[in-house]
Enzyme design. Structure first.
Site, PDB file in Angstrom:
ATOM      1  N   ARG A  53       0.892  -1.138   0.103  1.00 29.24           N
ATOM      2  CA  ARG A  53       0.049  -0.113  -0.050  1.00 29.24           C
ATOM      3  C   ARG A  53       1.028   1.227  -0.066  1.00 29.24           C
ATOM      4  O   ARG A  53       1.225   1.867   0.912  1.00 29.24           O
ATOM      5  CB  ARG A  53      -0.872   0.031   1.290  1.00 29.24           C
ATOM      6  CG  ARG A  53      -1.861   1.248   1.524  1.00 29.24           C
ATOM      7  CD  ARG A  53      -2.751   1.509   0.411  1.00 29.24           C
ATOM      8  NE  ARG A  53      -3.704   0.225   0.361  1.00 29.24           N
ATOM      9  CZ  ARG A  53      -4.476   0.041  -0.832  1.00 29.24           C
ATOM     10  NH1 ARG A  53      -4.758   0.669  -1.742  1.00 29.24           N
ATOM     11  NH2 ARG A  53      -5.379  -0.951  -0.709  1.00 29.24           N
ATOM     12  N   GLN A  71      -8.079  -7.260  -8.677  1.00 23.95           N
ATOM     13  CA  GLN A  71      -8.210  -6.150  -9.096  1.00 23.95           C
ATOM     14  C   GLN A  71      -6.655  -5.729  -9.316  1.00 23.95           C
ATOM     15  O   GLN A  71      -5.687  -5.935  -8.537  1.00 23.95           O
ATOM     16  CB  GLN A  71      -8.786  -4.852  -7.892  1.00 23.95           C
ATOM     17  CG  GLN A  71      -8.501  -3.485  -8.411  1.00 23.95           C
ATOM     18  CD  GLN A  71      -9.537  -2.841  -7.630  1.00 23.95           C
ATOM     19  OE1 GLN A  71     -10.511  -2.357  -8.292  1.00 23.95           O
ATOM     20  NE2 GLN A  71      -8.870  -2.041  -6.608  1.00 23.95           N
ATOM     21  N   ARG A  76       1.534  -6.520  -9.369  1.00 21.52           N
ATOM     22  CA  ARG A  76       2.013  -6.111  -8.064  1.00 21.52           C
ATOM     23  C   ARG A  76       1.889  -7.023  -6.951  1.00 21.52           C
ATOM     24  O   ARG A  76       2.151  -6.607  -5.773  1.00 21.52           O
ATOM     25  CB  ARG A  76       1.085  -4.944  -8.002  1.00 21.52           C
ATOM     26  CG  ARG A  76      -0.421  -5.184  -7.794  1.00 21.52           C
ATOM     27  CD  ARG A  76      -1.155  -3.846  -7.082  1.00 21.52           C
ATOM     28  NE  ARG A  76      -2.669  -4.378  -6.777  1.00 21.52           N
ATOM     29  CZ  ARG A  76      -3.401  -3.613  -6.260  1.00 21.52           C
ATOM     30  NH1 ARG A  76      -3.056  -2.470  -5.855  1.00 21.52           N
ATOM     31  NH2 ARG A  76      -4.798  -4.183  -6.050  1.00 21.52           N
ATOM     32  N   HIS A 146       1.162   2.981 -10.462  1.00 12.75           N
ATOM     33  CA  HIS A 146       0.324   3.560  -9.421  1.00 12.75           C
ATOM     34  C   HIS A 146       1.030   4.136  -8.433  1.00 12.75           C
ATOM     35  O   HIS A 146       0.989   3.922  -7.260  1.00 12.75           O
ATOM     36  CB  HIS A 146      -0.483   2.268  -8.927  1.00 12.75           C
ATOM     37  CG  HIS A 146      -1.848   2.708  -8.223  1.00 12.75           C
ATOM     38  ND1 HIS A 146      -2.015   3.318  -6.976  1.00 12.75           N
ATOM     39  CD2 HIS A 146      -3.076   2.420  -8.576  1.00 12.75           C
ATOM     40  CE1 HIS A 146      -3.333   3.534  -6.655  1.00 12.75           C
ATOM     41  NE2 HIS A 146      -3.940   2.791  -7.461  1.00 12.75           N
ATOM     42  N   ASP A 191     -11.319  10.097  -7.834  1.00 10.89           N
ATOM     43  CA  ASP A 191     -10.958   8.903  -8.232  1.00 10.89           C
ATOM     44  C   ASP A 191     -11.406   9.081  -9.873  1.00 10.89           C
ATOM     45  O   ASP A 191     -12.375   8.512 -10.320  1.00 10.89           O
ATOM     46  CB  ASP A 191     -11.722   7.476  -7.957  1.00 10.89           C
ATOM     47  CG  ASP A 191     -11.183   6.280  -8.331  1.00 10.89           C
ATOM     48  OD1 ASP A 191     -11.414   5.273  -7.858  1.00 10.89           O
ATOM     49  OD2 ASP A 191     -10.323   6.587  -9.054  1.00 10.89           O
ATOM     50  N   GLU A 249      -1.385   8.609 -11.359  1.00  9.10           N
ATOM     51  CA  GLU A 249      -0.894   7.301 -11.885  1.00  9.10           C
ATOM     52  C   GLU A 249      -0.946   7.437 -13.375  1.00  9.10           C
ATOM     53  O   GLU A 249      -1.782   7.518 -14.170  1.00  9.10           O
ATOM     54  CB  GLU A 249      -1.939   6.350 -11.346  1.00  9.10           C
ATOM     55  CG  GLU A 249      -2.386   6.267  -9.949  1.00  9.10           C
ATOM     56  CD  GLU A 249      -3.520   5.789  -9.776  1.00  9.10           C
ATOM     57  OE1 GLU A 249      -3.940   5.016 -10.248  1.00  9.10           O
ATOM     58  OE2 GLU A 249      -3.874   6.086  -8.481  1.00  9.10           O
TER      59      GLU A 249
HETATM   60  O1  TA6 Z   1      -6.177   4.065  -9.088  1.00 10.63           O
HETATM   61  C1  TA6 Z   1      -7.095   4.129  -8.253  1.00 10.63           C
HETATM   62  C2  TA6 Z   1      -7.805   3.072  -7.851  1.00 10.63           C
HETATM   63  O2  TA6 Z   1      -8.464   2.354  -9.023  1.00 10.63           O
HETATM   64  C3  TA6 Z   1      -9.131   3.296  -7.033  1.00 10.63           C
HETATM   65  O3  TA6 Z   1     -10.180   2.918  -7.692  1.00 10.63           O
HETATM   66  C4  TA6 Z   1      -8.836   2.215  -5.902  1.00 10.63           C
HETATM   67  O4  TA6 Z   1      -9.302   1.345  -5.905  1.00 10.63           O
HETATM   68  C5  TA6 Z   1      -7.087   2.441  -5.814  1.00 10.63           C
HETATM   69  O5  TA6 Z   1      -7.048   2.304  -7.123  1.00 10.63           O
HETATM   70  C6  TA6 Z   1      -6.688   1.448  -4.938  1.00 10.63           C
HETATM   71  O6  TA6 Z   1      -6.868   0.040  -5.417  1.00 10.63           O
HETATM   72  P1  TA6 Z   1      -6.475  -1.181  -4.337  1.00 10.63           P
HETATM   73  O7  TA6 Z   1      -6.720  -2.342  -5.160  1.00 10.63           O
HETATM   74  O8  TA6 Z   1      -4.731  -1.027  -4.521  1.00 10.63           O
HETATM   75  O9  TA6 Z   1      -6.929  -0.914  -3.204  1.00 10.63           O
END
Ligand code: TA6
Length: 275
Positions: A53, A71, A76, A146, A191, A249
């Site tokens: 994080r 996601q 990563r 990111h 966002d 990002e």
């Molecule tokens: O880059 C923005 C984003 O897509 C947000 O929607 C939020 O989900 C963030 O990334 C962090 O995502 P994560 O999966 O690292 O908690």
């Protein structure tokens, strides 16, 4: 877990340094003039149990929710290999590699090689990602760096380089908005996916420090701050952490990029402290 064994440290003769965790090839620190430039949550997992994080997570083969897996894809949350560490004329550089493995193949059937270089120069950190299709079938992907910038106070922070750009607002769920602000000040959850932000660069300014983001072949830019409620919802995000970070990002996320067998897609960003 021995943190040091999994962290590659770059130190420049001028005293600046960068640290890259082999988990995700995540840059977790960039110190210039004795000042940390990146945000890393104090609650971040560093044991490979979940994405780090903060710092600069590498997003591939999918930005956002993914029908094949977690996601933001598997890059990563994979253990990368350090290919080499070099002291060159003008920089110190580390090169990391990730190739398909049983885990990635279980999610996504394609063969690939990611080569990620981190170059440290005075006042500058450059991260470059090369995506090779090493298989016999074409595949498509989205990719993004990111980056979590540390700011002394989000309330004293502004970001530029989006004026006139079309963006999708993931908070209000409105697509196709046009940015009319020359300087963006964040004071709530943001966002936003800026499509073909056009500009080759953004500036993140915060109390006397300005960082220039020069993008290479990453036409889109995402702006994100979870703000207080969402920060509290994330177990690995300091409740007050949103006050000291902004994610700007650089990515190729607004449309999928198709890579033919043997083709290579090169991209990256150069972060420069400009005052
Ligand atoms: O880059 C923005 C984003 O897509 C947000 O929607 C939020 O989900 C963030 O990334 C962090 O995502 P994560 O999966 O690292 O908690």
């Amino acid at each position: 877990m021995n943190m040091d064994a999994n962290v590659v440290t770059l130190i420049h003769d001028n005293g600046s340094s960068a640290k890259i965790h082999l988990f995700g090839a995540t840059v977790i620190s960039w110190i210039n003039d004795n000042t940390e430039q990146l945000f890393l949550s104090t609650l971040s997992k560093m044991d490979g149990s979940k994405a780090i994080r903060g710092g600069i997570p590498v997003v591939f083969p999918n930005f956002g929710p993914w029908s094949c897996g977690p996601q933001h894809g598997f890059a990563r949350i994979s253990w990368w290999k350090l290919q080499k560490q070099e002291k060159l004329e003008d920089c110190v550089r580390a090169t990391f590699v990730l190739e398909e493995n049983d885990h990635t193949l279980s999610l996504w059937k394609y063969r690939f090689r990611l080569t990620y270089t981190v170059e440290l120069r005075p006042q500058e950190l450059e991260t470059s990602l090369s995506i090779s299709n090493t298989g016999t079938e074409s595949f498509d992907f989205t990719a993004l760096l990111h980056t979590y910038f540390r700011v002394s106070s989000i309330k004293e922070c502004s970001v530029t380089g989006f004026e006139g750009c079309t963006y999708n607002d993931k908070v209000t769920k409105e697509d196709g908005r046009v940015e009319n602000r020359e300087k963006i000040h964040v004071d709530a959850n943001v966002d936003s996916v800026y499509i073909s932000s056009g500009t080759k660069c953004h500036f993140v300014s915060s109390q006397g420090r300005k960082i220039k983001i020069e993008k290479q072949n990453l036409k889109d830019t995402v702006l994100w701050n979870p703000w207080s409620a969402k920060a509290k919802e994330m177990s690995d995000f300091d409740d007050e952490g949103y006050l000291n970070m902004i994610c700007v990002e650089a990515g190729h996320v607004s449309e999928r990029k198709v890579l033919q067998p043997g083709e290579i897609f090169g991209c990256g960003q150069k972060l420069k402290i400009v005052n």
